[in-house]
Write a protein that holds these residues in place. Structure first.
Motif, short mmCIF file in Angstrom:
data_model
loop_
_atom_site.label_atom_id
_atom_site.label_comp_id
_atom_site.label_asym_id
_atom_site.label_seq_id
_atom_site.Cartn_x
_atom_site.Cartn_y
_atom_site.Cartn_z
N SER A 1 -6.97 1.59 -4.77
CA SER A 1 -7.53 0.37 -4.18
C SER A 1 -9.02 0.27 -4.44
O SER A 1 -9.55 -0.82 -4.72
CB SER A 1 -7.22 0.31 -2.68
N ALA B 1 -8.42 -6.08 -2.16
CA ALA B 1 -8.22 -4.68 -1.83
C ALA B 1 -9.11 -4.28 -0.66
O ALA B 1 -10.23 -4.79 -0.53
CB ALA B 1 -8.51 -3.78 -3.03
N GLY C 1 0.81 -1.21 0.00
CA GLY C 1 0.00 0.00 0.00
C GLY C 1 0.84 1.25 0.00
O GLY C 1 2.05 1.23 -0.28
#
Length: 302
Positions: free
Chosen positions: A186, A173, A41
């Motif tokens: 995402s 996600a 991320g």
């Protein structure tokens, strides 16, 4: 150094059409033979995303997974910290003797002791920007699936997700606020068919694993440690109804409540003093950060 024909070579990586012929491993290579899951991320992850990532890594480790990430700042570092007790794997863009970034050197050493660090680049190689996409493909290559947590529309995390899809790995996600640019990538993955993830149980189900024998996660992410007293004014109650972990400017609260911004700021401070801060930390932090920015901004700028 481990060649792709040797038993210590990561088994999932060896299944790729063109795996890296040799890779360097520091630590215990057996962690890569357990079920593996990658958490990736934003390097500038929000407080909520960092806490969620660390808790998710803890829960996945308790369920028997080895957590893989890229040793970057933000989400990657939170994933490694959460997985240290159960086995963490870091993939580097440079050589094993040049971990990046420098601020994660202590974390790098901890992973070497309690997990494993792998690199395709030879010793002495300093990571360059063009090396990170290859590193991202190795992160997904050694993992059964990839979970993306807070990724912008143009980010390395989406490169990892694309590599995972090309390699036949599961892509998952975590949804984020539509107001947060860090979550647009995402959220876009979910629109494109990625599995929506809210807990370790969701990850396990997406991979087709059986439910763990013991319950995961100890409770809500924003649970108050101490029961806070009820709001003492109508304005405080209205503010509590509007606030959430998603940051909001105090002026926006004032506009929505049709109340003076000074009164809203005072009510927020009183709520904080009464023990409400853990639940509404995002709003309070944003208000303080913006106040600090106004103090240091040069007078010629608006």
């Amino acid at each position: 150094m481990v060649a792709s024909c040797e038993p210590d070579y990561p088994p999932l990586l060896a299944q790729l059409d063109a795996p890296p012929p040799p890779i360097a491993i520091r630590g215990d290579a057996t962690w890569l033979k357990k079920p593996t899951i990658a958490l990736v991320g934003s390097r500038e992850g929000s407080a909520a995303a960092l806490m969620f990532t660390e808790r998710l890594a803890v829960d996945l480790g308790a369920a028997g997974f080895t957590v893989v990430s890229g040793l970057a700042r933000g989400i990657d570092a939170a994933a490694h910290k959460g997985a240290l007790a159960s086995g963490a794997v870091a993939v580097l863009a440079g050589g094993l003797d040049h971990p990046y970034p420098p601020q994660n050197l202590k974390l790098h050493e901890a992973i070497c002791e309690r997990g494993a660090v792998i690199a395709e680049a030879p010793l002495g190689t300093i990571a360059r920007a063009r090396d990170f996409p290859r590193r991202n493909a190795i992160i997904s290559g050694v993992s059964r699936g990839v979970v993306v947590i807070e990724a912008a529309l143009r980010s390395g995390s989406l490169i990892t997700a694309r590599a995972a899809a090309d390699q036949g790995r599961d892509v998952m996600a975590v949804p984020g606020s539509p107001l947060d640019t860090r979550a647009r990538g995402s959220n876009a993955l979910i629109k494109q068919g990625a599995t929506l993830i809210e807990s370790a149980e969701d990850v396990i189900a997406a991979l087709g694993e059986t439910t763990p024998s013991r319950p995961l996660s100890a409770g809500p992410l924003f649970e108050d440690a101490i029961e806070a007293p009820p709001p003492s004014t109508k304005l405080q109650k209205q503010i509590l109804d509007l606030l959430s972990p998603t940051p909001v400017h105090v002026n926006d609260l004032a506009r929505l409540l049709d109340a003076p911004s000074g009164a809203v700021a005072a009510a927020l401070t009183e709520l904080e003093l009464n023990g409400r801060e853990p639940r509404y930390l995002a709003a309070m932090q944003l208000r303080r950060a913006q106040a600090s920015a106004r103090r240091v901004r040069p007078s010629g700028l608006r």
